[in-house]
Each structure stands twice: as structure tokens, then as C-alpha cells.
Design an enzyme around this catalytic site. Structure first.
Site, PDB file in Angstrom:
ATOM      1  N   GLU A 140       0.767  -1.348  -0.122  1.00 25.50           N
ATOM      2  CA  GLU A 140       0.416   0.493  -0.033  1.00 25.50           C
ATOM      3  C   GLU A 140       1.195   1.137   0.122  1.00 25.50           C
ATOM      4  OE1 GLU A 140      -3.546   2.646   2.607  1.00 25.50           O
ATOM      5  OE2 GLU A 140      -2.771   0.765   3.734  1.00 25.50           O
ATOM      6  N   GLU A 237     -12.201   2.903   5.987  1.00 24.34           N
ATOM      7  CA  GLU A 237     -10.843   3.392   6.694  1.00 24.34           C
ATOM      8  C   GLU A 237     -10.570   4.985   6.894  1.00 24.34           C
ATOM      9  OE1 GLU A 237      -6.243   2.248   7.087  1.00 24.34           O
ATOM     10  OE2 GLU A 237      -6.643   2.414   5.207  1.00 24.34           O
TER      11      GLU A 237
END
Length: 264
Positions: A140, A237
Site C-alpha cells: 500500500e 478506513e
């Protein structure tokens, strides 16, 4: 569309085993975590069984030293290969215990050719371990405004590594917040990278707040990703306020509206 709750931000004031039933009651179809390693694995596993919904992923530790607040991952740090591998094995153990499909391998704050070679070598080793455990690994990119000095900050860089290493265990975590901050053009970029993408996370930019704020219309962006062929979960998130965790329920108006509209 399957929306998951990231319990590193939502209900983060509760132990994970307590947060899971709250997220399930709110309607989330799955869960994901940052680093649950100081909590009771058996209690979390039991909560998942009771909820009947999956744990999607965990991160490797930022550091093996609980007092270390500066390190943001170990995998690309030259000279710390043993620590990186210990963190990866720990994450694999937890992923298997919780039934999580993937592990986000944190790179760390570093740069240069030696760091790149270290990252490659550790990732190849990690892929071998992940293959034995039937667990996936994801990279990520983290934006440099929030994470200055982080080794991996763009999807372009991450995709180059994934393609070059060519391991089926390794894929991309596409986080709309980080991508919008660093690169923009989220929908077309997503389409180009779709073969590499294993998971999607979302939050508003700026601020990493709830997705009905900011400069991305997530109520259109996520359905466009689904229409492009993505069939996985979307992980919510986002920060719920100045202090993460409390009053999560008060931030869920977007989720209720999406489900009413047939989105979530």
C-alpha cells in the site's frame, strides 16, 4: 457491494473483540485491522465466528519495539532483515488464525538502491512464506504528507515492484485517500491497475474523514470500480474525529444513505 469496517479507526476505542459485534450490528460485511498483536487472538477469533463475517487483513508491525513511534515498517530497512522477517511471520500466524486473506507489508521510512534491494529480497522471502500459509501479501503506497520519507508512496512504484517480482502472492492495496493525495485520477488509475489490485480502502481527502466529505464522490467512485470488474470488499478506513474511535455510530450517516440507495 461489500463494505468492511477498518477497526484501526472505527470503534478503535474498544478492544477488537468488542468492536467486531458493534461493526456487524451497524451492517458492515467484514472487518480489517492494523496491528492486533497486543490483544487476545482467541477472543478475536471467537468474535468473528459469532459475527459470521470475515476478517480481511492485518498489517505487519510498524516496529518490534512498542516504544518506537518513528518506525513505519521494517521490510525495506537495510540491516533489519531479521526483524522484518519476524514481523512477517507473526502477521502470517495471525492472518491464518483469523482467516484473513491478506497482509499489508509495511515498508518503512527509507530510500535508495540498498533499500530497494532489501525490500525486494524481503518480499520474495515473504512470498515464499505466504505461499506455504495460503495467505496473500499487499503493498500500500502511503502519501508523503502524512508519512514523510516512507519508501513506497505511489501506485506507479508499487505496481513496478509487483510486476517485476512476478509473484502471485503479491498484489496492490488501492487506498483512495493516499492515491488522491499523491496521484489523483482515481477511477482511470484504478482501471489501469485492476489486474494487480487485491483490496480497496476509502476515505475522504483531505483529512481521511468519512467518505461523504472531501473532493471525491465516493458514492459514484466505488460503484465505478465495481463496474470496472472489481469484486472484492471496500474497506472504510477513516478517522471519526480528532480522537479516533469514540462516537463511530454518529459518523455512519453516509453508510445508511448508501444502503438506502442500494450502494452499500
Amino acid at each position: 457491494m461489500k463494505i468492511a469496517a477498518h477497526l484501526g479507526y472505527l470503534w478503535a476505542d474498544r478492544p477488537v473483540a468488542e468492536a467486531i459485534p458493534l461493526a456487524a450490528a451497524a451492517g458492515f460485511a467484514g472487518f480489517e485491522l492494523h496491528a492486533p498483536y497486543d490483544q487476545d487472538q482467541a477472543e478475536i477469533r471467537a468474535a468473528l465466528i459469532d459475527a459470521g463475517r470475515p476478517m480481511l487483513g492485518v498489517n505487519t508491525r510498524r516496529s518490534l519495539d512498542p516504544e518506537d513511534r518513528e518506525t513505519v515498517g521494517l521490510t525495506a530497512l537495510p540491516g533489519r532483515e531479521h526483524e522484518a522477517q519476524d514481523a512477517i511471520l507473526e502477521a502470517i500466524d495471525w492472518a491464518r488464525a483469523l482467516g484473513a486473506a491478506h497482509i499489508h507489508v509495511l515498508a518503512g521510512k527509507t530510500s535508495g538502491p540498498e533499500a530497494a534491494a532489501t525490500f525486494d529480497a524481503n518480499l520474495l522471502w515473504a512470498c515464499g512464506q505466504a505461499a506455504k500459509a495460503s495467505v496473500g501479501l499487499v503493498l500500500e503506497p502511503l502519501n508523503t504528507l502524512d508519512n514523510p520519507g516512507y519508501f513506497l508512496s505511489t501506485t506507479t512504484h508499487a505496481a513496478e515492484i509487483i510486476r517485476r517480482l512476478g509473484r502471485p502472492e503479491l498484489g496492490l492495496m488501492f487506498d483512495t485517500y493516499h492515491v488522491q493525495v499523491m496521484e489523483g485520477d482515481v477511477i482511470r488509475r484504478f482501471g489501469r491497475l485492476l489486474p494487480l489490485i487485491r483490496h480497496v480502502q476509502f476515505a475522504s481527502t483531505p483529512g481521511r474523514l468519512r467518505p461523504d466529505l472531501g473532493d471525491l464522490a465516493h458514492e459514484r467512485v466505488l460503484p465505478a470500480m465495481r463496474a470496472a470488474g472489481y469484486e472484492g470488499f471496500f474497506g472504510a478506513e477513516y478517522r471519526t474525529g480528532p480522537v479516533t474511535g469514540p462516537d463511530t455510530e454518529k459518523t455512519l450517516g453516509w453508510f445508511d444513505a448508501w444502503r438506502t440507495a442500494g450502494i452499500g
